[in-house]
Scaffold this motif. Sequence first.
Motif, short mmCIF file in Angstrom:
data_model
loop_
_atom_site.label_atom_id
_atom_site.label_comp_id
_atom_site.label_asym_id
_atom_site.label_seq_id
_atom_site.Cartn_x
_atom_site.Cartn_y
_atom_site.Cartn_z
N GLU A 49 46.40 45.20 40.59
CA GLU A 49 45.79 45.91 41.72
C GLU A 49 44.32 46.25 41.45
N ASP A 50 44.02 46.71 40.24
CA ASP A 50 42.63 47.06 39.92
C ASP A 50 41.71 45.85 40.02
N LYS A 51 42.22 44.67 39.65
CA LYS A 51 41.41 43.46 39.75
C LYS A 51 41.13 43.10 41.21
N ALA A 52 42.09 43.35 42.09
CA ALA A 52 41.88 43.08 43.52
C ALA A 52 40.75 43.96 44.06
N TRP A 53 40.79 45.25 43.74
CA TRP A 53 39.75 46.16 44.22
C TRP A 53 38.40 45.83 43.59
N LEU A 54 38.39 45.44 42.30
CA LEU A 54 37.16 45.08 41.62
C LEU A 54 36.53 43.85 42.26
N ALA A 55 37.35 42.85 42.55
CA ALA A 55 36.84 41.63 43.19
C ALA A 55 36.24 41.97 44.55
N GLN A 56 36.93 42.81 45.32
CA GLN A 56 36.42 43.19 46.64
C GLN A 56 35.06 43.90 46.52
N SER A 57 34.96 44.82 45.59
CA SER A 57 33.72 45.60 45.47
C SER A 57 32.56 44.78 44.91
N ASN A 58 32.84 43.65 44.27
CA ASN A 58 31.79 42.82 43.70
C ASN A 58 31.40 41.63 44.56
N CYS A 59 32.02 41.49 45.73
CA CYS A 59 31.69 40.36 46.60
C CYS A 59 30.39 40.66 47.36
#
Length: 69
Positions: A49-59
């Motif tokens: 889950e943390d990786k999903a949010w991290l990917a979203q915030s770095n796009c």
Amino acid sequence: MPARLRVRVDQDKCQGHARCHSLAPELFKLDTFGNAHEVGDGAVPAGLEDKAWLAQSNCPEIAIDVIEE
């Protein structure tokens, strides 16, 4: 019960920066043009889950949606 997450890449916005794939290769794959796509149906396995949010915030194109189900 915690919400399940699903990721979705908006193909109209994705410009192929591939940050999401670099940060979460378990959740995103790249096509032959370098544009990102969610793996499978986009369901985020438990523990990622943390990786999903991290990917979203770095796009840089804001092309990733994280959907809570």
